[in-house]
Design an enzyme around this catalytic site. Structure first.
Site, short mmCIF file in Angstrom:
data_model
loop_
_atom_site.label_atom_id
_atom_site.label_comp_id
_atom_site.label_asym_id
_atom_site.label_seq_id
_atom_site.Cartn_x
_atom_site.Cartn_y
_atom_site.Cartn_z
N ASP A 180 -6.72 -29.69 123.99
CA ASP A 180 -6.11 -30.68 124.88
C ASP A 180 -6.48 -30.39 126.33
OD1 ASP A 180 -4.94 -31.79 122.66
OD2 ASP A 180 -3.04 -30.71 122.91
N ASP A 212 -7.37 -27.89 117.77
CA ASP A 212 -7.32 -29.00 118.73
C ASP A 212 -7.48 -28.45 120.14
OD1 ASP A 212 -6.68 -31.05 116.74
OD2 ASP A 212 -4.74 -30.04 116.61
N ASP A 233 7.31 -26.82 127.04
CA ASP A 233 8.41 -26.22 126.28
C ASP A 233 8.47 -24.70 126.37
OD1 ASP A 233 6.09 -25.98 124.82
OD2 ASP A 233 6.80 -27.08 123.07
#
Length: 447
Positions: free
Chosen positions: A64, A62, A141
């Site tokens: 992003d 993926d 995070d």
């Protein structure tokens, strides 16, 4: 002990000639999004796991994108864009089957607009207050996930020290670990999963609070914990994930009855079987072979089932009834923590309940079991049980032959005495002839 990462690290720009990221390794669709945002005057950055994986020489699945454009501005630029989410407002730019997720830089502070909301325990309920790239970096995070690849000059921007952490293969939480885990307890599972996947160590300051805060997982959504379990155990690093869950005190919070059963199994046989099954799961995924969540949870909860079954039999419950009760009880207790859907829990229970039928090799029972839809899954599970005990060797040999040559297996089975004859012999008397069968109640399978 390693000191926690500060809220603000000195910004650092790593130029193109000092990192390994190449545009040829980036999805063409992601590049189209980045270039169009840049040409429209907005900041455009590849962000998160894709940047981390590219630096490690991996191939991201993926890609992003982060930008200072609002979701509405992104939608205005792309006709193939849709806006999703209320808690986190995002733009999805769709190219066939590929979706490029575009997120606007978010701030950690509340601007009073009502677009950022937390509950009394500090968990984030809504987060749509926009900010700068620096704000966005420190609210992510882990430092390894807070790296930005700039399409403007092909540099990597680092605001939290993540570039060096990736190089050192260390997973480090951004900010105060206690606060960050309380914001989102599932972040503890994410730390385990990423460390297992990337073969990173977890920074000591980030790891230390996990055993103490593990009970907070009980407050997380059971449906979300189910999805996290699939990510932990069906992504090719199931064994490493399980071992890290054990080491950091999270197994007891996620699967309490399994943890209790493993602790009470002095021989370690159940643990050996479980780890062998997880290694086999990893091997199947590496070979691009399917793995059923039903089989996975049958494996993960088998120690709990065995322990519960033994307790019921010790109480004098008839064997068949004890099996059904144990299956139901373990499932009921587990779904309170992890929302295992019925489409997986029912086949899981069937796999368990079929295990005793492998030792019943009378002709009619062999025919019925071979025709059972869950036969192959149950047989594969029997093979795993051989890891815990070699007492299943005869059953495995018979059923392996039954699959290769059913006629021969049925001929062998025909030589075995019927159940009625066996009952008579066991009582020291003659066969009592046809016996009225007691009607079996359907298994009570539910949540």
């Amino acid at each position: 002990m390693t000191e926690p990462t500060p809220q603000h690290a000195a910004p650092r720009t790593i130029p193109r000639d000092q990192h390994a990221i190449s545009r040829k390794d980036i999805s063409p669709s992601a590049l189209r999004v980045l270039y169009r945002l840049h040409e429209a005057g907005y900041g455009a950055y590849l962000v998160g796991g894709a940047v981390r994986d590219l630096l490690l020489g991996e191939h991201p699945k993926d890609f992003d994108v982060a930008t200072d454009a609002t979701p509405e501005q992104v939608k205005h630029l792309f006709r193939n864009c849709r806006l999703i989410g209320r808690r986190f407002r995002l733009a999805h730019v769709v190219y066939g089957r590929e979706i490029i997720e575009v997120a606007t830089f978010r701030a950690n502070s509340d601007d009073g607009s009502g677009d950022r909301e937390t509950d009394e325990d500090g968990r984030v309920l809504r987060d749509n207050v926009y900010g700068t790239i620096e704000d966005d970096a420190i609210r992510r995070d882990f430092t390894a996930n807070a790296l930005y690849y700039a399409i403007a000059d092909f540099s990597v921007r680092d605001y939290t020290g993540g570039f060096d952490d990736v190089g050192n293969r260390v997973l480090k939480l951004i900010g105060d670990p206690d606060t960050r885990y309380r914001e989102d307890p599932v972040r503890m599972l994410r730390a385990i999963r990423l460390a297992a996947k990337l073969r990173f160590s977890i920074d000591a300051a980030s790891a230390d609070p996990i055993p103490r805060l593990a009970p907070l997982l009980q407050e997380a959504s059971p449906a979300r914990l189910f999805e996290e379990c699939l990510k932990l155990f069906l992504a090719g690093h199931a064994e490493a994930s399980f071992l890290r869950l054990e080491a950091h005190g999270l197994l007891a919070a996620l699967m309490p009855e399994t943890a209790a059963a493993l602790a009470s199994n002095r021989s370690g046989a159940l643990r050996r079987m479980l780890l062998e099954g997880l290694r086999a799961t990893d091997a199947r995924i590496a070979a691009d072979e399917p793995v059923s969540p039903a089989f996975l949870f049958a494996l993960l909860l088998w120690p709990a089932y065995c322990r519960t079954l033994a307790m019921l039999q010790a109480q004098g419950v008839h064997a068949a009834e004890a099996e059904r009760r144990a299956a139901d009880r373990v499932t009921l207790h587990q779904v309170a923590t992890v929302a295992l859907p019925r489409r997986f829990s029912l086949p899981m229970q069937e796999i368990w309940l079929l295990q005793t039928r492998f030792s019943q090799r009378q002709r009619k029972r062999v025919v019925r079991l071979l025709a059972q839809p869950r036969f192959r899954a149950a047989y594969d599970f029997l093979l795993l049980r051989q890891t815990a005990s070699d007492s299943h060797a005869a059953d495995i040999a018979f059923w392996a032959e039954a699959q290769r040559d059913p006629d021969h297996a049925l001929a062998v089975a025909a030589l075995r005495p019927s159940l009625d004859e066996e009952d008579g012999a066991a009582e020291g008397g003659e066969s009592r002839g046809p016996r009225r069968r007691r009607r079996r109640r359907p298994a009570a399978v539910g949540h």
